[in-house]
Design a protein around this motif. Sequence first.
Motif, PDB file in Angstrom:
ATOM      1  N   SER A   1      54.481  24.763  78.020  1.00  0.00           N
ATOM      2  CA  SER A   1      54.337  23.410  78.556  1.00  0.00           C
ATOM      3  C   SER A   1      52.954  22.819  78.334  1.00  0.00           C
ATOM      4  O   SER A   1      52.807  21.687  77.870  1.00  0.00           O
ATOM      5  CB  SER A   1      54.663  23.408  80.056  1.00  0.00           C
ATOM      6  OG  SER A   1      55.985  23.797  80.290  1.00  0.00           O
ATOM      7  N   VAL A   2      51.915  23.576  78.687  1.00  0.00           N
ATOM      8  CA  VAL A   2      50.556  23.043  78.596  1.00  0.00           C
ATOM      9  C   VAL A   2      50.201  22.701  77.164  1.00  0.00           C
ATOM     10  O   VAL A   2      49.720  21.602  76.855  1.00  0.00           O
ATOM     11  CB  VAL A   2      49.540  24.043  79.191  1.00  0.00           C
ATOM     12  CG1 VAL A   2      48.122  23.696  78.738  1.00  0.00           C
ATOM     13  CG2 VAL A   2      49.612  24.015  80.705  1.00  0.00           C
TER      14      VAL A   2
ATOM     15  N   GLU B   1      45.137  16.059  83.019  1.00  0.00           N
ATOM     16  CA  GLU B   1      45.895  14.998  82.363  1.00  0.00           C
ATOM     17  C   GLU B   1      45.147  13.676  82.451  1.00  0.00           C
ATOM     18  O   GLU B   1      45.080  12.921  81.471  1.00  0.00           O
ATOM     19  CB  GLU B   1      47.281  14.874  82.993  1.00  0.00           C
ATOM     20  CG  GLU B   1      48.156  13.828  82.317  1.00  0.00           C
ATOM     21  CD  GLU B   1      49.569  13.786  82.854  1.00  0.00           C
ATOM     22  OE1 GLU B   1      50.440  13.235  82.173  1.00  0.00           O
ATOM     23  OE2 GLU B   1      49.798  14.319  83.966  1.00  0.00           O
TER      24      GLU B   1
ATOM     25  N   GLY C   1      45.632  27.405  78.124  1.00  0.00           N
ATOM     26  CA  GLY C   1      46.467  27.126  79.276  1.00  0.00           C
ATOM     27  C   GLY C   1      46.858  28.385  80.009  1.00  0.00           C
ATOM     28  O   GLY C   1      46.866  29.480  79.442  1.00  0.00           O
TER      29      GLY C   1
ATOM     30  N   THR D   1      49.422  25.297  84.321  1.00  0.00           N
ATOM     31  CA  THR D   1      50.704  24.580  84.247  1.00  0.00           C
ATOM     32  C   THR D   1      51.053  24.041  85.627  1.00  0.00           C
ATOM     33  O   THR D   1      50.990  24.766  86.625  1.00  0.00           O
ATOM     34  CB  THR D   1      51.818  25.519  83.766  1.00  0.00           C
ATOM     35  OG1 THR D   1      51.443  26.065  82.499  1.00  0.00           O
ATOM     36  CG2 THR D   1      53.138  24.767  83.632  1.00  0.00           C
TER      37      THR D   1
ATOM     38  N   LEU E   1      50.719  19.274  82.447  1.00  0.00           N
ATOM     39  CA  LEU E   1      49.293  19.503  82.653  1.00  0.00           C
ATOM     40  C   LEU E   1      48.934  19.365  84.129  1.00  0.00           C
ATOM     41  O   LEU E   1      49.535  18.576  84.862  1.00  0.00           O
ATOM     42  CB  LEU E   1      48.466  18.500  81.842  1.00  0.00           C
ATOM     43  CG  LEU E   1      48.534  18.609  80.321  1.00  0.00           C
ATOM     44  CD1 LEU E   1      47.699  17.513  79.684  1.00  0.00           C
ATOM     45  CD2 LEU E   1      48.048  19.972  79.855  1.00  0.00           C
TER      46      LEU E   1
ATOM     47  N   TYR F   1      49.975  30.012  82.627  1.00  0.00           N
ATOM     48  CA  TYR F   1      51.358  29.775  83.033  1.00  0.00           C
ATOM     49  C   TYR F   1      51.910  31.028  83.703  1.00  0.00           C
ATOM     50  O   TYR F   1      51.341  32.122  83.600  1.00  0.00           O
ATOM     51  CB  TYR F   1      52.227  29.411  81.822  1.00  0.00           C
ATOM     52  CG  TYR F   1      52.498  30.572  80.899  1.00  0.00           C
ATOM     53  CD1 TYR F   1      53.692  31.295  80.979  1.00  0.00           C
ATOM     54  CD2 TYR F   1      51.557  30.973  79.947  1.00  0.00           C
ATOM     55  CE1 TYR F   1      53.935  32.373  80.152  1.00  0.00           C
ATOM     56  CE2 TYR F   1      51.787  32.054  79.114  1.00  0.00           C
ATOM     57  CZ  TYR F   1      52.980  32.759  79.225  1.00  0.00           C
ATOM     58  OH  TYR F   1      53.216  33.839  78.410  1.00  0.00           O
TER      59      TYR F   1
ATOM     60  N   GLU G   1      51.929  19.574  75.840  1.00  0.00           N
ATOM     61  CA  GLU G   1      51.374  18.309  76.324  1.00  0.00           C
ATOM     62  C   GLU G   1      50.023  18.010  75.685  1.00  0.00           C
ATOM     63  O   GLU G   1      49.741  16.870  75.298  1.00  0.00           O
ATOM     64  CB  GLU G   1      51.249  18.344  77.848  1.00  0.00           C
ATOM     65  CG  GLU G   1      52.576  18.341  78.586  1.00  0.00           C
ATOM     66  CD  GLU G   1      53.413  17.131  78.220  1.00  0.00           C
ATOM     67  OE1 GLU G   1      52.892  16.000  78.259  1.00  0.00           O
ATOM     68  OE2 GLU G   1      54.596  17.322  77.862  1.00  0.00           O
TER      69      GLU G   1
ATOM     70  N   THR H   1      42.906  30.211  85.594  1.00  0.00           N
ATOM     71  CA  THR H   1      42.510  29.435  84.411  1.00  0.00           C
ATOM     72  C   THR H   1      40.999  29.265  84.367  1.00  0.00           C
ATOM     73  O   THR H   1      40.397  29.246  83.284  1.00  0.00           O
ATOM     74  CB  THR H   1      43.216  28.060  84.423  1.00  0.00           C
ATOM     75  OG1 THR H   1      44.620  28.259  84.621  1.00  0.00           O
ATOM     76  CG2 THR H   1      43.000  27.327  83.118  1.00  0.00           C
TER      77      THR H   1
ATOM     78  N   ALA I   1      47.409  30.779  75.289  1.00  0.00           N
ATOM     79  CA  ALA I   1      48.148  30.626  76.534  1.00  0.00           C
ATOM     80  C   ALA I   1      48.112  31.964  77.265  1.00  0.00           C
ATOM     81  O   ALA I   1      48.508  33.002  76.714  1.00  0.00           O
ATOM     82  CB  ALA I   1      49.588  30.205  76.257  1.00  0.00           C
TER      83      ALA I   1
ATOM     84  N   TYR J   1      38.242  22.083  82.558  1.00  0.00           N
ATOM     85  CA  TYR J   1      39.422  22.872  82.905  1.00  0.00           C
ATOM     86  C   TYR J   1      39.956  22.449  84.273  1.00  0.00           C
ATOM     87  O   TYR J   1      39.233  21.879  85.097  1.00  0.00           O
ATOM     88  CB  TYR J   1      39.106  24.372  82.900  1.00  0.00           C
ATOM     89  CG  TYR J   1      38.276  24.826  84.085  1.00  0.00           C
ATOM     90  CD1 TYR J   1      38.900  25.210  85.287  1.00  0.00           C
ATOM     91  CD2 TYR J   1      36.895  24.881  84.015  1.00  0.00           C
ATOM     92  CE1 TYR J   1      38.150  25.612  86.381  1.00  0.00           C
ATOM     93  CE2 TYR J   1      36.142  25.276  85.099  1.00  0.00           C
ATOM     94  CZ  TYR J   1      36.770  25.644  86.283  1.00  0.00           C
ATOM     95  OH  TYR J   1      36.036  26.028  87.364  1.00  0.00           O
TER      96      TYR J   1
ATOM     97  N   SER K   1      44.025  24.101  81.052  1.00  0.00           N
ATOM     98  CA  SER K   1      44.824  23.605  82.169  1.00  0.00           C
ATOM     99  C   SER K   1      45.801  24.657  82.655  1.00  0.00           C
ATOM    100  O   SER K   1      46.465  25.330  81.862  1.00  0.00           O
ATOM    101  CB  SER K   1      45.605  22.349  81.750  1.00  0.00           C
ATOM    102  OG  SER K   1      46.437  21.891  82.798  1.00  0.00           O
TER     103      SER K   1
END
Length: 400
Positions: free
Chosen positions: A352-353, A324, A344, A314, A319, A346, A356, A266, A373, A259, A312
């Motif tokens: 977004s996470v 990434e 993820g 954001t 990422l 955010y 990706e 996170t 998320a 992570y 991850s």
Amino acid sequence: MNFKEITRGVYYAGVNDRVTTLFEGLWPLPYGVSYNSYIVDGGDGLALIDTVRIDEVREFLGNIGRIAPGRKIDWLVVNHMEPDHSGSIPEVVRAYPDIRIVGNSQTISMIKGFYHIDDDGRFLEVKDGDTLDIGGRTLRFYLTPMVHWPETMMTYLEDSRLLFSGDAFGTFGALDGGVVDSEMETDRFFPEMYRYYSNIVGKYGKFVQRALEKLSGLLPLDYICSTHGPVWHDRINEVIALTDRLSSCRPEAGVTIVYGSMYGNTAEVAEVVARELCRLGVRNIRIHNASHSSMSDMISDAFRYEGLIVGSATYSMGLFPPVESFMRAMETREIKGKVFAAFGGYTWAKGSVMAEIGKFSERMNMPVVASMAMRQTLDDASRAEARALAASVASALTLK
């Protein structure tokens, strides 16, 4: 290091490196590394098998001189051209001006390119299955391309059932006095073998499988003499089985969680997931904070265990950069066959996470079995989602 007679007329001439901190400029060496070279005494001739990194050439030439005082080296067999094994070739040629270099066509081309040794009469080109008589003892050559360079080959000493395997079956870690596994406690080398294989050879599993198939007719072997780590004798079967498992992407039971977290939110998801996995009976769980763990260890554990969960925060609508980088490392190594899940965090860029990670998942043909998320921080609802993600992973695992 003092030289060692491994078996009749086969001597260890290698050296230890306890100074270099990063192998290939990338991979940590907390226990150092050995560069292994060997001499075979054929009675009427001597063959040197591989050389060492140029930094260690003084000790290396001293080892050769003590093993064969006053004798010339007739042949230099080059199984692998990476400079940690070929770097001393020019100095060996200077010390033994009549020596002939044995290699396949690609090896010879690389020697000319790396070291500007251009005299064609210096070389003996061999093809797959060719043999060389070194004074009553026979070396047989097996081409094993892409394990892990295109020129790699292995050399078999027929009368001793001994394989000089190049980088195959190698491991990080210097040799602390002993050379053959029967002389030392070798359990500590096995985690380093996982790391060595996954970091360096991992992408080329299908080629390792081809090499294992080609060499299967030589079994059982009495000795495997790799270019890094112990000479394998007592534990040959374990070493071959481990290499077979890793190269065929057959993992062990367990889950790796990687992570990336900026402010700890996170990270809290990772802890909830791990705790639920444990409650559900998963015993081998490895958690890596991508900002602190070495890429080497993360890759090794991802290869080793069946489950892989990536989380991850954001970051700039994508990422978190260390995560990434980890995912790119997985893609480069063509990792496969994982029970894969993702989560993820955010604040305003909700998708977004996962978008990706989804791109990586699609390119790697590694479906996401569960995802979640979390907005900003954990609450009762997101804790329940994290536990559900863990349950989905646990139920998808086939190894217990």
